[in-house]
Design a protein around this motif. Structure first.
Motif, PDB file in Angstrom:
ATOM      1  N   THR A 198      -5.133  -1.965  -7.936  1.00  0.00           N
ATOM      2  CA  THR A 198      -5.657  -2.990  -7.031  1.00  0.00           C
ATOM      3  C   THR A 198      -5.489  -4.357  -7.687  1.00  0.00           C
ATOM      4  OG1 THR A 198      -7.274  -1.460  -6.081  1.00  0.00           O
ATOM      5  CG2 THR A 198      -7.677  -3.804  -5.776  1.00  0.00           C
ATOM      6  N   VAL A 233      -6.132  -7.287  -2.461  1.00  0.00           N
ATOM      7  CA  VAL A 233      -7.459  -7.604  -1.944  1.00  0.00           C
ATOM      8  C   VAL A 233      -7.716  -9.096  -2.092  1.00  0.00           C
ATOM      9  CG1 VAL A 233      -8.404  -5.308  -2.449  1.00  0.00           C
ATOM     10  CG2 VAL A 233      -8.544  -7.114  -4.187  1.00  0.00           C
ATOM     11  N   VAL A 275      -2.566  -2.168  -4.021  1.00  0.00           N
ATOM     12  CA  VAL A 275      -3.574  -2.586  -3.052  1.00  0.00           C
ATOM     13  C   VAL A 275      -3.891  -4.062  -3.286  1.00  0.00           C
ATOM     14  CG1 VAL A 275      -5.891  -2.192  -2.149  1.00  0.00           C
ATOM     15  CG2 VAL A 275      -4.534  -0.267  -2.994  1.00  0.00           C
ATOM     16  N   SER A 320      -8.801   0.911  -7.112  1.00  0.00           N
ATOM     17  CA  SER A 320      -7.946   1.708  -7.988  1.00  0.00           C
ATOM     18  C   SER A 320      -7.424   0.835  -9.115  1.00  0.00           C
ATOM     19  CB  SER A 320      -6.774   2.305  -7.208  1.00  0.00           C
ATOM     20  OG  SER A 320      -5.785   1.321  -6.958  1.00  0.00           O
ATOM     21  N   GLU A 376       0.822  -1.208   0.000  1.00  0.00           N
ATOM     22  CA  GLU A 376       0.000   0.000   0.000  1.00  0.00           C
ATOM     23  C   GLU A 376       0.858   1.260   0.000  1.00  0.00           C
ATOM     24  OE1 GLU A 376      -2.621  -0.396   3.311  1.00  0.00           O
ATOM     25  OE2 GLU A 376      -3.974  -1.795   2.263  1.00  0.00           O
ATOM     26  N   LEU A 412     -13.038  -3.036  -6.567  1.00  0.00           N
ATOM     27  CA  LEU A 412     -11.618  -2.757  -6.803  1.00  0.00           C
ATOM     28  C   LEU A 412     -11.414  -1.250  -6.750  1.00  0.00           C
ATOM     29  CD1 LEU A 412     -10.882  -5.269  -9.708  1.00  0.00           C
ATOM     30  CD2 LEU A 412     -10.708  -5.629  -7.252  1.00  0.00           C
TER      31      LEU A 412
END
Length: 324
Positions: free
Chosen positions: A202, A188, A186, A199, A181, A197
């Motif tokens: 991501t 997930v 990012v 960005s 981050e 999502l």
């Protein structure tokens, strides 16, 4: 005062002696600096290593400004059904996992910075191949400026932690996710929906806990992710990993059938989950969606040669016969 240099330092020094490029020299020196014991007896040696690092860094920056262009060291062209980047801190066993999953030899050592640049290989899952990319570690000691680009260039991430450490797996996972981050990546969980999502950087991810043979019973979850415990050294749990990667990529395989002939399952088309028949037609040929009269579909269950329209949602291992 004696230096009392460690075996890890001597290993890194040997690697430095055999390095062939300025970039490899620079990374080996950083590995030596990371492995050297920090006390008064090594201050002179530390200073010498730091001076050589500064010199090579200056030369690298000078070459970059001189206009020496071309694909960056961080660029790995995507191949196969999808690309997954291996991400982890130092000495968690990423490269050992990479070798066990791909069969491609890599530099393996018990000291930091063994991996100097991205290293691609293929993981076989049934009738498709998934590209796995090993990369240098995320580290407090030193981190390549281009390292986040390896994750950004991939479709998904394989996060690796070390279950044999005294530090809890939860803490390791949270710190690694935090490192990502901090550079704009990012991570997930794999089940995250498209509209969640956050960005363009991501990436869906799964967490592998390596060295399970050296640890007690691992937790089921870490940092909001399901933990998959494996051992590269003992080849434990790795047989299930290709299926995990396939699921992580959120892709499906679709096979073609020529009218009057047998189904061809040798070369499936790969599409994202949720793809429709029209998407498949356009992937086969740019004009097929426009010229399609109708299509027949075979699927496990009652779907045996039924006619479908272009808005029909496809599933993994569907068989399609196109009539133009």
């Amino acid at each position: 005062m004696p230096a009392n240099l460690t075996p890890a330092y001597y290993d890194a020094e040997e690697k430095f002696k055999s390095a062939g490029t300025p970039r490899e020299n620079l990374n080996c020196l950083r590995g030596m600096l990371s492995a050297i014991p920090k006390h008064k007896g090594t201050e002179k040696l530390q200073g010498d290593i730091k001076r050589r690092i500064a010199q090579l860094t200056h030369e690298e920056e000078r070459d970059r400004k001189s206009g020496n262009r071309g694909p960056g060291v961080d660029h790995v062209p995507r191949e196969g059904a999808g690309q997954v980047a291996l991400v982890g801190e130092t000495n968690v066993g990423k490269t050992s996992l990479f070798f066990m999953l791909t069969g491609v030899d890599g530099e393996i050592g018990d000291y930091p910075f063994t991996t100097l640049k991205p290293h691609p290989g293929m993981v076989h899952f049934e009738d498709v191949q998934i590209q796995l990319v090993d990369s240098p570690p995320y580290s407090d000691e030193y981190q390549e400026a281009w390292l986040p680009n390896v994750g950004r260039g991939a479709h998904a991430l394989l996060l690796v932690i070390d279950l044999s450490r005294t530090e809890p797996p939860e803490s390791q996972a949270e710190r690694l996710i935090g490192r990502l981050e901090s550079v704009g990546l990012v991570a997930v969980p794999e089940e995250t929906a498209e509209d969640e999502l956050v960005s363009e950087w991501t990436r869906r991810a799964i967490v592998l806990g390596n060295k399970r043979d050296l640890a007690g019973k691992p937790p089921a979850m870490v940092g909001g992710f399901q933990l998959h415990a494996v051992s590269a050294e003992e080849d434990l749990g790795l047989d299930a990993t290709p299926a995990l990667l396939f699921r992580l990529l959120r892709i499906i395989r679709v096979y073609t059938k020529i009218p009057g002939k047998h189904i061809d399952k040798s070369r499936p088309y790969v599409l994202p989950v949720g793809a429709r028949l029209g998407d498949f037609c356009r992937q086969v040929h740019k004009d097929f969606a426009k010229n399609l009269r109708f299509a027949r579909l075979w699927r496990e269950g009652p779907f045996q040669g039924i006619q479908v329209h272009q808005d029909h949602t496809l599933q993994d291992q569907d068989v399609v016969e196109l009539h133009l």
